[in-house]
Design a protein around this motif. Sequence first.
Motif, PDB file in Angstrom:
ATOM      1  N   UNK A  81     -29.249 -17.277   3.171  1.00  0.00           N
ATOM      2  CA  UNK A  81     -30.053 -16.871   2.027  1.00  0.00           C
ATOM      3  C   UNK A  81     -30.701 -18.047   1.323  1.00  0.00           C
ATOM      4  N   UNK A  82     -29.942 -19.136   1.147  1.00  0.00           N
ATOM      5  CA  UNK A  82     -30.509 -20.339   0.527  1.00  0.00           C
ATOM      6  C   UNK A  82     -31.613 -20.930   1.402  1.00  0.00           C
ATOM      7  N   UNK A  83     -31.359 -20.955   2.714  1.00  0.00           N
ATOM      8  CA  UNK A  83     -32.342 -21.522   3.641  1.00  0.00           C
ATOM      9  C   UNK A  83     -33.616 -20.680   3.627  1.00  0.00           C
ATOM     10  N   UNK A  84     -33.469 -19.370   3.669  1.00  0.00           N
ATOM     11  CA  UNK A  84     -34.635 -18.477   3.623  1.00  0.00           C
ATOM     12  C   UNK A  84     -35.356 -18.618   2.289  1.00  0.00           C
ATOM     13  N   UNK A  85     -34.599 -18.754   1.209  1.00  0.00           N
ATOM     14  CA  UNK A  85     -35.190 -18.918  -0.114  1.00  0.00           C
ATOM     15  C   UNK A  85     -36.012 -20.189  -0.240  1.00  0.00           C
ATOM     16  N   UNK A  86     -35.661 -21.207   0.549  1.00  0.00           N
ATOM     17  CA  UNK A  86     -36.417 -22.457   0.551  1.00  0.00           C
ATOM     18  C   UNK A  86     -37.639 -22.367   1.465  1.00  0.00           C
ATOM     19  N   UNK A  87     -37.795 -21.212   2.141  1.00  0.00           N
ATOM     20  CA  UNK A  87     -38.956 -21.012   2.981  1.00  0.00           C
ATOM     21  C   UNK A  87     -38.815 -21.533   4.399  1.00  0.00           C
ATOM     22  N   UNK A  88     -37.603 -21.832   4.820  1.00  0.00           N
ATOM     23  CA  UNK A  88     -37.392 -22.340   6.171  1.00  0.00           C
ATOM     24  C   UNK A  88     -37.223 -21.164   7.131  1.00  0.00           C
ATOM     25  N   UNK A  89     -37.725 -21.291   8.357  1.00  0.00           N
ATOM     26  CA  UNK A  89     -37.599 -20.202   9.334  1.00  0.00           C
ATOM     27  C   UNK A  89     -36.201 -20.184   9.963  1.00  0.00           C
ATOM     28  N   UNK A  90     -35.896 -19.105  10.653  1.00  0.00           N
ATOM     29  CA  UNK A  90     -34.654 -18.964  11.426  1.00  0.00           C
ATOM     30  C   UNK A  90     -33.430 -19.316  10.582  1.00  0.00           C
ATOM     31  N   UNK A  91     -33.345 -18.704   9.419  1.00  0.00           N
ATOM     32  CA  UNK A  91     -32.319 -19.077   8.443  1.00  0.00           C
ATOM     33  C   UNK A  91     -30.900 -18.915   8.973  1.00  0.00           C
ATOM     34  N   UNK A  92     -30.623 -17.836   9.658  1.00  0.00           N
ATOM     35  CA  UNK A  92     -29.261 -17.627  10.160  1.00  0.00           C
ATOM     36  C   UNK A  92     -28.911 -18.655  11.225  1.00  0.00           C
ATOM     37  N   UNK A  93     -29.823 -18.927  12.121  1.00  0.00           N
ATOM     38  CA  UNK A  93     -29.575 -19.941  13.150  1.00  0.00           C
ATOM     39  C   UNK A  93     -29.362 -21.313  12.514  1.00  0.00           C
ATOM     40  N   UNK A  94     -30.183 -21.643  11.521  1.00  0.00           N
ATOM     41  CA  UNK A  94     -30.011 -22.925  10.839  1.00  0.00           C
ATOM     42  C   UNK A  94     -28.693 -22.991  10.082  1.00  0.00           C
ATOM     43  N   UNK A  95     -28.245 -21.873   9.527  1.00  0.00           N
ATOM     44  CA  UNK A  95     -26.950 -21.850   8.839  1.00  0.00           C
ATOM     45  C   UNK A  95     -25.824 -22.160   9.824  1.00  0.00           C
ATOM     46  N   UNK A  96     -25.879 -21.538  11.002  1.00  0.00           N
ATOM     47  CA  UNK A  96     -24.865 -21.829  12.026  1.00  0.00           C
ATOM     48  C   UNK A  96     -24.946 -23.282  12.491  1.00  0.00           C
ATOM     49  N   UNK A  97     -26.170 -23.786  12.706  1.00  0.00           N
ATOM     50  CA  UNK A  97     -26.324 -25.183  13.130  1.00  0.00           C
ATOM     51  C   UNK A  97     -25.797 -26.145  12.069  1.00  0.00           C
ATOM     52  N   UNK A  98     -26.111 -25.856  10.800  1.00  0.00           N
ATOM     53  CA  UNK A  98     -25.615 -26.703   9.712  1.00  0.00           C
ATOM     54  C   UNK A  98     -24.094 -26.666   9.665  1.00  0.00           C
ATOM     55  N   UNK A  99     -23.527 -25.480   9.829  1.00  0.00           N
ATOM     56  CA  UNK A  99     -22.073 -25.358   9.822  1.00  0.00           C
ATOM     57  C   UNK A  99     -21.428 -26.132  10.953  1.00  0.00           C
ATOM     58  N   UNK A 100     -21.992 -26.011  12.145  1.00  0.00           N
ATOM     59  CA  UNK A 100     -21.456 -26.743  13.297  1.00  0.00           C
ATOM     60  C   UNK A 100     -21.578 -28.249  13.076  1.00  0.00           C
ATOM     61  N   UNK A 101     -22.735 -28.685  12.588  1.00  0.00           N
ATOM     62  CA  UNK A 101     -22.936 -30.106  12.312  1.00  0.00           C
ATOM     63  C   UNK A 101     -21.925 -30.621  11.288  1.00  0.00           C
ATOM     64  N   UNK A 102     -21.785 -29.902  10.175  1.00  0.00           N
ATOM     65  CA  UNK A 102     -20.864 -30.341   9.134  1.00  0.00           C
ATOM     66  C   UNK A 102     -19.431 -30.410   9.646  1.00  0.00           C
ATOM     67  N   UNK A 103     -19.020 -29.407  10.405  1.00  0.00           N
ATOM     68  CA  UNK A 103     -17.655 -29.379  10.923  1.00  0.00           C
ATOM     69  C   UNK A 103     -17.410 -30.534  11.897  1.00  0.00           C
ATOM     70  N   UNK A 104     -18.298 -30.693  12.861  1.00  0.00           N
ATOM     71  CA  UNK A 104     -18.125 -31.738  13.882  1.00  0.00           C
ATOM     72  C   UNK A 104     -18.221 -33.135  13.254  1.00  0.00           C
ATOM     73  N   UNK A 105     -19.232 -33.367  12.429  1.00  0.00           N
ATOM     74  CA  UNK A 105     -19.391 -34.680  11.802  1.00  0.00           C
ATOM     75  C   UNK A 105     -18.246 -34.960  10.831  1.00  0.00           C
TER      76      UNK A 105
END
Length: 146
Positions: A34-58
Amino acid sequence: MPQNVIVLIGRILLSIIFIMSGFGKLTDPAATAGMIAGAGWPAATALAYLAGLFELVAGVAVLVGFQTRIASYLLAAFCLVTGLVFHSGAINVPDFPPAANGLLTVFNQIMLMKNITIAGAFLVLAAFGPGALSLDARTGKALATA
Protein backbone atom coordinates in the motif's frame (compact mmCIF):
# COMPACT_ATOMS: atom_id res chain seq x y z
CA MET A 1 34.66 -4.49 26.97
CA PRO A 2 36.82 -5.53 23.99
CA GLN A 3 36.21 -3.57 20.81
CA ASN A 4 35.21 -6.63 18.78
CA VAL A 5 32.46 -7.47 21.29
CA ILE A 6 31.14 -3.92 20.97
CA VAL A 7 31.18 -4.22 17.16
CA LEU A 8 29.29 -7.53 17.44
CA ILE A 9 26.67 -5.92 19.68
CA GLY A 10 26.40 -3.04 17.19
CA ARG A 11 25.87 -5.48 14.32
CA ILE A 12 23.18 -7.28 16.31
CA LEU A 13 21.39 -4.01 17.07
CA LEU A 14 21.64 -2.80 13.47
CA SER A 15 20.36 -6.09 12.06
CA ILE A 16 17.29 -6.54 14.28
CA ILE A 17 15.15 -3.89 12.56
CA PHE A 18 15.85 -5.34 9.10
CA ILE A 19 15.37 -8.98 10.04
CA MET A 20 12.05 -8.22 11.75
CA SER A 21 10.87 -5.84 9.02
CA GLY A 22 11.87 -8.22 6.23
CA PHE A 23 10.12 -11.14 7.91
CA GLY A 24 7.01 -9.00 8.39
CA LYS A 25 6.96 -7.94 4.73
CA LEU A 26 7.31 -11.55 3.57
CA THR A 27 4.52 -12.84 5.81
CA ASP A 28 2.12 -9.89 5.33
CA PRO A 29 3.13 -7.60 2.46
CA ALA A 30 -0.18 -5.70 2.21
CA ALA A 31 0.76 -2.60 4.24
CA THR A 32 4.10 -2.22 2.48
CA ALA A 33 2.47 -2.75 -0.90
CA GLY A 34 0.00 0.00 0.00
CA MET A 35 2.81 2.43 0.82
CA ILE A 36 4.63 1.52 -2.39
CA ALA A 37 1.47 1.98 -4.48
CA GLY A 38 0.75 5.24 -2.67
CA ALA A 39 4.17 6.52 -3.74
CA GLY A 40 3.21 5.76 -7.34
CA TRP A 41 5.57 2.84 -7.86
CA PRO A 42 4.43 -0.05 -10.09
CA ALA A 43 4.19 -3.73 -9.08
CA ALA A 44 3.70 -2.83 -5.43
CA THR A 45 3.16 -6.35 -4.13
CA ALA A 46 6.19 -7.72 -5.95
CA LEU A 47 8.31 -4.84 -4.67
CA ALA A 48 7.05 -5.46 -1.13
CA TYR A 49 8.19 -9.08 -1.35
CA LEU A 50 11.53 -8.05 -2.89
CA ALA A 51 12.07 -5.45 -0.16
CA GLY A 52 11.22 -8.02 2.49
CA LEU A 53 13.61 -10.58 1.04
CA PHE A 54 16.36 -7.96 0.73
CA GLU A 55 15.90 -6.73 4.30
CA LEU A 56 15.86 -10.25 5.72
CA VAL A 57 18.91 -11.49 3.79
CA ALA A 58 20.96 -8.30 4.26
CA GLY A 59 19.97 -8.14 7.94
CA VAL A 60 21.13 -11.70 8.53
CA ALA A 61 24.36 -10.97 6.61
CA VAL A 62 25.10 -8.05 8.95
CA LEU A 63 24.13 -10.12 11.99
CA VAL A 64 26.60 -12.90 11.23
CA GLY A 65 29.16 -10.63 9.59
CA PHE A 66 29.04 -12.18 6.12
CA GLN A 67 29.89 -9.92 3.15
CA THR A 68 29.45 -7.12 5.66
CA ARG A 69 30.84 -4.30 3.56
CA ILE A 70 28.55 -5.07 0.62
CA ALA A 71 25.49 -5.59 2.84
CA SER A 72 26.27 -2.37 4.73
CA TYR A 73 26.60 -0.26 1.59
CA LEU A 74 23.38 -1.73 0.19
CA LEU A 75 21.48 -1.19 3.44
CA ALA A 76 22.77 2.39 3.69
CA ALA A 77 21.47 3.08 0.18
CA PHE A 78 18.19 1.32 0.99
CA CYS A 79 17.72 3.48 4.10
CA LEU A 80 18.36 6.69 2.18
CA VAL A 81 16.11 5.82 -0.76
CA THR A 82 13.23 4.56 1.37
CA GLY A 83 13.59 7.50 3.74
CA LEU A 84 13.43 10.04 0.94
CA VAL A 85 10.64 8.27 -0.98
CA PHE A 86 8.38 7.31 1.92
CA HIS A 87 9.25 9.64 4.79
CA SER A 88 9.85 13.07 3.33
CA GLY A 89 7.16 15.68 3.06
CA ALA A 90 4.02 16.51 4.94
CA ILE A 91 1.26 14.04 5.74
CA ASN A 92 -2.27 15.07 4.86
CA VAL A 93 -4.90 12.43 5.55
CA PRO A 94 -8.28 13.65 4.26
CA ASP A 95 -10.84 14.26 7.00
CA PHE A 96 -8.17 14.18 9.74
CA PRO A 97 -7.94 17.20 12.03
CA PRO A 98 -5.03 19.52 11.20
CA ALA A 99 -3.38 18.72 14.53
CA ALA A 100 -3.44 14.98 13.75
CA ASN A 101 -1.91 15.56 10.31
CA GLY A 102 0.70 17.77 11.94
CA LEU A 103 1.57 15.02 14.42
CA LEU A 104 1.80 12.46 11.60
CA THR A 105 4.12 14.82 9.71
CA VAL A 106 6.38 15.08 12.78
CA PHE A 107 6.44 11.27 13.08
CA ASN A 108 7.27 11.03 9.38
CA GLN A 109 10.18 13.47 9.83
CA ILE A 110 11.45 11.36 12.74
CA MET A 111 11.31 8.26 10.51
CA LEU A 112 13.33 10.10 7.85
CA MET A 113 15.96 11.10 10.42
CA LYS A 114 16.03 7.49 11.72
CA ASN A 115 16.72 6.22 8.20
CA ILE A 116 19.49 8.78 7.68
CA THR A 117 21.06 7.88 11.02
CA ILE A 118 20.97 4.14 10.31
CA ALA A 119 22.53 4.79 6.88
CA GLY A 120 25.38 6.58 8.66
CA ALA A 121 25.89 3.63 10.98
CA PHE A 122 26.06 1.27 8.02
CA LEU A 123 28.67 3.46 6.32
CA VAL A 124 30.80 3.31 9.47
CA LEU A 125 30.38 -0.48 9.57
CA ALA A 126 31.36 -0.73 5.89
CA ALA A 127 34.43 1.44 6.44
CA PHE A 128 35.71 -0.19 9.62
CA GLY A 129 34.53 -3.75 9.16
CA PRO A 130 32.56 -6.30 11.16
CA GLY A 131 35.25 -7.09 13.72
CA ALA A 132 36.91 -10.36 14.59
CA LEU A 133 33.65 -11.99 15.71
CA SER A 134 32.27 -12.37 12.19
CA LEU A 135 32.22 -14.80 9.28
CA ASP A 136 34.18 -12.25 7.25
CA ALA A 137 37.02 -12.45 9.78
CA ARG A 138 37.10 -16.24 9.42
CA THR A 139 37.43 -15.93 5.64
CA GLY A 140 39.92 -13.05 5.77
CA LYS A 141 37.50 -10.45 4.36
CA ALA A 142 37.11 -8.38 7.53
CA LEU A 143 39.03 -5.18 8.08
CA ALA A 144 41.09 -5.14 11.26
CA THR A 145 39.27 -3.59 14.21
CA ALA A 146 41.74 -4.42 16.99
